[in-house]
Design an enzyme around this catalytic site. Structure first.
Site, short mmCIF file in Angstrom:
data_model
loop_
_atom_site.label_atom_id
_atom_site.label_comp_id
_atom_site.label_asym_id
_atom_site.label_seq_id
_atom_site.Cartn_x
_atom_site.Cartn_y
_atom_site.Cartn_z
N LYS A 1 -9.53 -3.23 -6.97
CA LYS A 1 -9.72 -1.90 -7.15
C LYS A 1 -8.75 -1.16 -7.55
O LYS A 1 -8.51 -0.16 -8.36
CB LYS A 1 -10.24 -1.32 -5.91
CG LYS A 1 -11.80 -1.61 -5.62
CD LYS A 1 -12.35 -1.40 -4.16
CE LYS A 1 -12.35 -2.57 -3.40
NZ LYS A 1 -12.64 -2.60 -2.09
N LYS B 1 0.69 -1.24 -0.06
CA LYS B 1 0.17 -0.01 -0.11
C LYS B 1 0.99 1.26 -0.18
O LYS B 1 0.64 2.13 -0.48
CB LYS B 1 -0.86 0.09 1.21
CG LYS B 1 -2.23 -1.07 0.96
CD LYS B 1 -3.13 -0.98 2.22
CE LYS B 1 -4.10 -2.04 1.83
NZ LYS B 1 -4.98 -2.31 2.93
N LYS C 1 -4.61 -10.31 -10.95
CA LYS C 1 -5.39 -10.18 -9.87
C LYS C 1 -6.57 -9.29 -9.99
O LYS C 1 -5.97 -7.80 -10.13
CB LYS C 1 -4.78 -10.22 -8.52
CG LYS C 1 -5.68 -10.21 -7.51
CD LYS C 1 -5.03 -9.66 -6.05
CE LYS C 1 -6.18 -9.63 -5.02
NZ LYS C 1 -6.05 -8.06 -4.14
#
Ligand code: ADP
Ligand code: TRP
Length: 314
Positions: free
Chosen positions: A195, A113, A192
């Site tokens: 979002k 992230k 994969k």
């Protein structure tokens, strides 16, 4: 005999996609009869990436509706918002004092992230500890998730073990439930579905949005069977049912995408209708959440009382 306990959570960070549905949400719905089931909208977790009040509120409302739309039965499962049970945060603090920074630094998701530009807040770093509190508060035995959450469930298990070793037997050790066929649902580009990769098919998109996503599936020219179309299609139809369609339409990518689109729309139609019903009955939804949080609170507060005693805070 008492039912085994199953719990999973989803962040209200945007519209759920086909990967979320098959990877996690569907498992929760399919097992709600068999297990004592907790379905949680993890809005404390979402605060690690959303700092706009309206966005968080809207997303939260929508994910509750999505869960009800896909078949969450409030008579069978406990559907609730994480923030309605503040014990999650209290237990997180106690766990924070038990785990170390180097240990927590092993979490892949934090690094992924922050590499993507998300600010490295203390909350984001602590994300796996809050998730461990979510799971352990309810003596959860089974946690249905996609492959990307495997490490987080492992970390919850390690925290349970460390707490039990230090303070005496208190927490059950949870186990991840990851279905091999849907552990990593591919997106429109074959990676994969996520979002953050912009390769999703939204579960509750409009016909146009779903069509746009399906038509954008990347196909390699020259192959009879477009692999990315097939990989998504087999989520909606058995391979036996797909065989004649793909045989008849060898190399006809547009026709195969049209067939996939029709199957997705047929699949989501009853869910959309159920969603509409709940959209039009907001008082009913509020009541479902109220009851859910009441049941979750009863369980969580009893567990916290025991924890407070064990650590010397009583
Ligand atoms: P995203 O990667 O799109 O942000 P989330 O992190 O919100 O998705 O994931 C919510 C749940 O859905 C988690 O249990 C996660 O493991 C599962 N999940 C997400 N994407 C996939 C996928 N492509 N295949 C299988 N499961 C997935
Ligand atoms: N970390 C999970 C995700 O990103 C969401 C989550 C929070 C969760 N708490 C949980 C999942 C407890 C299972 C159990 O998808």
């Amino acid at each position: 005999m008492a039912k085994k306990i199953l719990l999973s959570g989803i962040q209200p960070t945007g519209a759920p996609h086909v990967g979320n549905y098959f990877g996690m949400m569907k498992q929760v719905i399919d097992l709600q009869n068999e297990y004592e089931t907790y379905g949680m909208i993890v809005n404390y977790h979402a605060l690690t990436t959303i700092s706009n009040k309206t966005e968080l509120e809207e997303n939260t409302k929508n994910v509750v509706l999505d869960f009800l739309a896909i078949g969450a039965d409030p008579e069978k499962m406990i559907l609730f918002k994480q923030s309605d049970v503040p014990e999650h945060v209290e237990l997180t603090w106690i766990f924070n004092c038990l785990v170390t920074m180097p240990w927590l630094s092993r979490a892949h998701a934090f690094k992924d992230k922050t590499d993507k530009g998300i600010e490295a807040s203390v909350g984001l770093f602590d994300y796996p500890v809050l998730m461990a509190a979510d799971i352990l508060l309810y003596d959860t035995e089974v946690v249905p998730v996609g492959e990307d959450q495997r490490q987080h469930v492992e970390m919850a298990r390690e925290i349970a073990r460390k707490f039990n070793a230090n303070y005496g037997d208190t927490f059950a050790e949870p186990k991840e439930m990851i279905k091999a066929e849907v552990a990593i649902v591919p997106g429109t580009d074959g990676q994969k579905m996520s979002k953050s990769y912009g390769n999703t098919i939204p579960l509750f998109g409009t016909d146009e949005e779903i069509q746009k996503a399906v038509m954008s599936i990347v196909t390699d020219s020259g192959t009879d069977i477009p692999a990315n179309v097939y990989a998504i299609h087999k989520l909606f139809k058995t391979e036996a049912d797909l065989a004649p369609i793909y045989e008849e339409n060898k190399g006809k990518y547009k026709a195969l995408k049209d067939a996939l689109l029709a199957d997705i729309l047929a699949f989501v139609t009853p869910m959309r209708e159920r969603r509409e019903y709940y959209v039009n009955n907001p008082d009913l939804v509020a009541e479902i959440l109220r009851k859910g949080s009441e049941k979750a609170n009863a369980k969580a507060s009893a567990k916290m009382q025991d924890v407070r005693k064990k650590v010397g805070l009583d």
